[in-house]
Design a protein around this motif. Structure first.
Motif, PDB file in Angstrom:
ATOM      1  N   THR A  33     -45.094  40.948  -7.621  1.00 45.66           N
ATOM      2  CA  THR A  33     -44.667  39.549  -7.544  1.00 45.66           C
ATOM      3  C   THR A  33     -44.241  39.194  -6.121  1.00 45.66           C
ATOM      4  O   THR A  33     -43.429  39.887  -5.508  1.00 45.66           O
ATOM      5  N   GLY A  34     -44.813  38.102  -5.620  1.00 45.22           N
ATOM      6  CA  GLY A  34     -44.521  37.648  -4.259  1.00 45.22           C
ATOM      7  C   GLY A  34     -44.919  36.199  -4.093  1.00 45.22           C
ATOM      8  O   GLY A  34     -45.269  35.507  -5.068  1.00 45.22           O
ATOM      9  N   PRO A  35     -44.913  35.703  -2.869  1.00 44.82           N
ATOM     10  CA  PRO A  35     -45.229  34.285  -2.620  1.00 44.82           C
ATOM     11  C   PRO A  35     -46.618  33.857  -3.082  1.00 44.82           C
ATOM     12  O   PRO A  35     -46.835  32.683  -3.388  1.00 44.82           O
ATOM     13  N   ALA A  36     -47.569  34.793  -3.133  1.00 46.44           N
ATOM     14  CA  ALA A  36     -48.919  34.442  -3.568  1.00 46.44           C
ATOM     15  C   ALA A  36     -49.081  34.478  -5.079  1.00 46.44           C
ATOM     16  O   ALA A  36     -50.121  34.068  -5.603  1.00 46.44           O
ATOM     17  N   SER A  37     -48.044  34.963  -5.790  1.00 47.54           N
ATOM     18  CA  SER A  37     -48.084  35.010  -7.254  1.00 47.54           C
ATOM     19  C   SER A  37     -47.852  33.618  -7.821  1.00 47.54           C
ATOM     20  O   SER A  37     -47.338  32.717  -7.151  1.00 47.54           O
ATOM     21  N   ASP A  38     -48.202  33.462  -9.086  1.00 46.08           N
ATOM     22  CA  ASP A  38     -47.965  32.188  -9.747  1.00 46.08           C
ATOM     23  C   ASP A  38     -46.504  32.059 -10.154  1.00 46.08           C
ATOM     24  O   ASP A  38     -45.921  32.993 -10.728  1.00 46.08           O
ATOM     25  N   ALA A  39     -45.934  30.902  -9.855  1.00 42.30           N
ATOM     26  CA  ALA A  39     -44.583  30.562 -10.295  1.00 42.30           C
ATOM     27  C   ALA A  39     -44.630  30.155 -11.774  1.00 42.30           C
ATOM     28  O   ALA A  39     -45.710  30.053 -12.368  1.00 42.30           O
ATOM     29  N   PRO A  40     -43.480  29.916 -12.401  1.00 40.03           N
ATOM     30  CA  PRO A  40     -43.490  29.514 -13.816  1.00 40.03           C
ATOM     31  C   PRO A  40     -44.318  28.267 -14.116  1.00 40.03           C
ATOM     32  O   PRO A  40     -44.784  28.090 -15.249  1.00 40.03           O
ATOM     33  N   ASP A  41     -44.529  27.397 -13.108  1.00 39.55           N
ATOM     34  CA  ASP A  41     -45.336  26.196 -13.343  1.00 39.55           C
ATOM     35  C   ASP A  41     -46.830  26.449 -13.238  1.00 39.55           C
ATOM     36  O   ASP A  41     -47.640  25.523 -13.346  1.00 39.55           O
ATOM     37  N   GLY A  42     -47.224  27.715 -13.021  1.00 37.32           N
ATOM     38  CA  GLY A  42     -48.629  28.061 -12.956  1.00 37.32           C
ATOM     39  C   GLY A  42     -49.254  27.901 -11.589  1.00 37.32           C
ATOM     40  O   GLY A  42     -50.423  28.253 -11.399  1.00 37.32           O
TER      41      GLY A  42
ATOM     42  N   LEU B  25     -52.461  28.040  -0.400  1.00 40.60           N
ATOM     43  CA  LEU B  25     -53.281  28.509  -1.512  1.00 40.60           C
ATOM     44  C   LEU B  25     -53.627  27.371  -2.464  1.00 40.60           C
ATOM     45  O   LEU B  25     -54.741  27.298  -2.992  1.00 40.60           O
ATOM     46  N   ALA B  26     -52.670  26.458  -2.667  1.00 37.41           N
ATOM     47  CA  ALA B  26     -52.922  25.312  -3.543  1.00 37.41           C
ATOM     48  C   ALA B  26     -53.972  24.386  -2.957  1.00 37.41           C
ATOM     49  O   ALA B  26     -54.598  23.612  -3.690  1.00 37.41           O
ATOM     50  N   GLN B  27     -54.159  24.471  -1.621  1.00 35.80           N
ATOM     51  CA  GLN B  27     -55.156  23.626  -0.957  1.00 35.80           C
ATOM     52  C   GLN B  27     -56.402  24.416  -0.567  1.00 35.80           C
ATOM     53  O   GLN B  27     -57.236  23.933   0.203  1.00 35.80           O
ATOM     54  N   ASP B  28     -56.501  25.632  -1.096  1.00 36.12           N
ATOM     55  CA  ASP B  28     -57.651  26.497  -0.844  1.00 36.12           C
ATOM     56  C   ASP B  28     -57.872  26.719   0.653  1.00 36.12           C
ATOM     57  O   ASP B  28     -58.998  26.673   1.144  1.00 36.12           O
TER      58      ASP B  28
ATOM     59  N   PHE C 254     -56.883  42.224   9.592  1.00 39.37           N
ATOM     60  CA  PHE C 254     -55.649  42.120   8.821  1.00 39.37           C
ATOM     61  C   PHE C 254     -55.672  40.929   7.872  1.00 39.37           C
ATOM     62  O   PHE C 254     -55.149  41.001   6.756  1.00 39.37           O
ATOM     63  N   VAL C 255     -56.268  39.821   8.290  1.00 38.27           N
ATOM     64  CA  VAL C 255     -56.180  38.589   7.498  1.00 38.27           C
ATOM     65  C   VAL C 255     -56.934  38.703   6.187  1.00 38.27           C
ATOM     66  O   VAL C 255     -56.678  37.930   5.251  1.00 38.27           O
ATOM     67  N   ASP C 256     -57.857  39.653   6.089  1.00 36.11           N
ATOM     68  CA  ASP C 256     -58.614  39.814   4.850  1.00 36.11           C
ATOM     69  C   ASP C 256     -57.834  40.570   3.781  1.00 36.11           C
ATOM     70  O   ASP C 256     -58.263  40.619   2.624  1.00 36.11           O
ATOM     71  N   ARG C 257     -56.701  41.161   4.162  1.00 35.41           N
ATOM     72  CA  ARG C 257     -55.977  41.990   3.197  1.00 35.41           C
ATOM     73  C   ARG C 257     -54.500  41.633   3.050  1.00 35.41           C
ATOM     74  O   ARG C 257     -53.790  42.290   2.283  1.00 35.41           O
ATOM     75  N   PHE C 258     -54.037  40.599   3.744  1.00 35.53           N
ATOM     76  CA  PHE C 258     -52.611  40.311   3.678  1.00 35.53           C
ATOM     77  C   PHE C 258     -52.377  38.818   3.518  1.00 35.53           C
ATOM     78  O   PHE C 258     -53.160  37.993   4.001  1.00 35.53           O
ATOM     79  N   ASP C 259     -51.287  38.479   2.856  1.00 34.76           N
ATOM     80  CA  ASP C 259     -50.924  37.083   2.646  1.00 34.76           C
ATOM     81  C   ASP C 259     -49.932  36.633   3.710  1.00 34.76           C
ATOM     82  O   ASP C 259     -48.955  37.331   4.000  1.00 34.76           O
ATOM     83  N   ALA C 260     -50.171  35.462   4.288  1.00 32.49           N
ATOM     84  CA  ALA C 260     -49.335  34.984   5.392  1.00 32.49           C
ATOM     85  C   ALA C 260     -47.891  34.760   4.960  1.00 32.49           C
ATOM     86  O   ALA C 260     -46.952  35.114   5.684  1.00 32.49           O
TER      87      ALA C 260
END
Length: 378
Positions: A105-114, A208-211, A270-276
Motif C-alpha cells: 500500500t502506497g500513493p499509487a494504490s487505490d484509496a477507499p474511493d477507488g 495517475l488519474a490523468q494517465d 528508473f522511471v519504468d519501475r518506480f512511482d514518483a
C-alpha cells in the motif's frame, strides 16, 4: 552486480493486514496490503526467520527476479544456498515497504474511493514502515526474528526494529546507514523532490488519474541521488573524463561525456519501475528519521537494556552515509551496554558497496550469522 543465484518464485505474494495500521501522523490505514517474497524453509520452532529490509529504490525481490519488471534480484550475491544469508539454514523474508510501489500500500494504490491515493496518502515515517512489518510478521505467526538485515534506508528500519520491539529481534545488522539524515542528504533529496514537482506531468500528485507520469522529473531525481551512491574514486576509475565515441562539430545537449550517459541511463531506467509519489513520500520519511530526537537527543537511550546482538558495517568511500555515522551508532550502543561489533570496509565502491563484490563484508556478515545461529541452536 555479479549474480551468483537467482532463486525461483512463481507469483507475487501479498498479505492484507487484518487490523488498521496506526501512523505517527495520527491517522490510520485500513486494509494495508504487504507485498513480500520468501526463500528457505521456516523451521518447526520458527526460530530461523530473517527479515531483509530494502533501501530507498529497492523492493521485495532481493533474491529472485522481479516478476513485475523483469529486473534481476538486487542482493543475489548475499541470499541463497551456501551464501552469507544461507537459505539452506534460514527462512528469509523480504517485504516492500509501506509507501512503496511494488505491491505494498502506497500513493499509487487505490484509496477507499477507488481512485489512486496520490498526495492524499497520509504522511508516513520509517517507524510506520516498521510497524507495518511487525504486523505482517505477527500475521505469519513468527514471534522472534533471528535477524533483521538492511542497508541504507533498510538500515534505518533495522535500527527501528531493535528499538520498537527489541525482545523480538535476536540479531540486527544495519549496513551503511545513519540514525538521522545530515543536512547534506536532506538537501540532495529536496533537489530530487523539487524536480518531480516541477515536472508539468506531476499534476499536483494526481498524475495517475490523468494517465500521466512525471518521468522527466523522476529521472532527474534519480540522477541526483545516484551521484551520492558512488564515490569519486569509482567514477574516476569507470569514466574519468572519457568522451563518447563520436565527433562533435557543434554545441550539443547530448551526453558528451561517458559519465553523463551513465547518469542518464540510471535516470531513464528508473522511471519504468518506480512511482514518483512514492519517491516523495519515502525520501521525506528518511529525512524525518531521527532516532536520538525520540530519546531527548541522546542516542544511547534508545538502546538501554537491549538484548539485541548488533553487527554494523560501513564503507570507507561512502559519503552518503559516511563511516562516522555508523561509528556514532556503535558508540551509542556501547554506551548503552549492548553487544555490538563494527567493521569498516576499505573500498572505493562508495555507498553502493554492499550491493557489489566485497569479500570481507560478505565473509564477516556470514561469520556473524553463523556464530549466532549456533547460539540460537539453528
Amino acid at each position: 552486480m555479479s549474480d551468483r543465484h537467482t532463486l525461483p518464485i512463481s507469483e507475487v505474494k501479498h498479505l492484507t493486514l487484518d487490523k488498521p495500521l496506526p501512523l505517527d501522523c495520527g491517522e490510520q490505514l485500513d486494509g494495508v496490503r504487504i507485498a513480500y517474497e520468501c526463500w528457505g524453509e521456516l523451521n518447526a520452532e520458527k526460530s530461523n526467520a530473517i527479515l531483509i529490509c530494502h533501501a530507498l529504490t529497492g523492493d521485495q525481490f532481493a533474491a529472485s527476479a522481479n516478476l513485475v519488471t523483469g529486473r534481476p534480484p538486487w542482493w543475489s550475491r548475499m541470499i541463497g544456498p551456501g551464501l552469507p544469508i544461507d537459505t539452506d539454514r534460514f527462512h528469509v523474508i523480504a517485504t516492500n515497504v509501506l509507501g512503496g510501489c511494488m505491491g505494498t500500500t502506497g500513493p499509487a494504490s487505490d484509496a477507499p474511493d477507488g481512485k489512486p491515493w496520490g498526495t492524499r496518502f497520509p504522511v508516513i515515517t520509517i517507524s510506520d514502515m516498521v510497524r507495518a512489518q511487525i504486523a505482517f510478521i505477527d500475521t505469519l505467526g513468527i514471534d522472534t526474528l533471528f535477524s533483521v538485515i538492511g542497508g541504507s534506508m533498510g538500515g534505518m528500519q533495522v535500527l527501528d526494529w531493535a528499538v520498537q520491539v527489541p525482545e523480538r529481534v535476536f540479531t540486527a545488522i544495519p549496513i551503511a546507514t545513519a540514525a538521522r539524515h545530515s543536512a547534506q542528504n536532506i538537501a540532495f533529496y529536496e533537489v530530487g523532490r523539487q524536480s518531480i514537482m516541477a515536472d508539468p506531468d506531476w499534476c499536483d500528485g494526481q498524475y495517475l488519474a490523468q494517465d500521466k507520469r512525471p518521468s522527466r522529473g523522476l529521472a532527474i531525481a534519480r540522477m541526483a541521488a545516484h551521484i551520492t551512491y558512488v564515490s569519486e574514486e569509482a567514477l574516476k576509475r569507470k569514466f574519468d573524463r572519457g568522451l563518447q565515441d563520436r565527433e562533435q562539430t557543434s554545441f550539443s545537449f547530448d551526453a558528451d561525456f561517458q559519465v553523463e550517459s551513465y547518469l542518464r541511463y540510471q535516470g531513464h531506467s528508473f522511471v519504468d519501475r518506480f512511482d514518483a509519489n512514492s519517491y516523495l513520500y519515502v525520501t521525506r520519511a528518511m529525512d524525518y528519521y531521527d532516532l536520538a530526537a525520540r530519546h531527548d537527543g541522546r542516542l544511547a537511550d534508545a538502546f538501554v537494556d537491549t538484548p539485541v546482538r548488533f553487527c554494523l558495517f560501513s564503507f570507507s568511500s561512502d559519503w552518503h552515509y559516511p563511516p562516522s555515522t555508523t561509528r556514532e551508532i556503535t558508540r551509542a550502543l556501547a554506551a548503552a551496554g549492548a553487544e555490538v561489533s563494527y567493521l569498516e570496509i576499505e573500498t572505493d565502491n562508495g555507498h553502493d558497496a554492499f550491493f557489489l563484490e566485497e569479500p570481507l563484508f560478505e565473509d564477516a556478515l556470514a561469520g556473524f550469522l553463523k556464530v549466532n545461529a549456533g547460539k540460537r541452536g539453528i
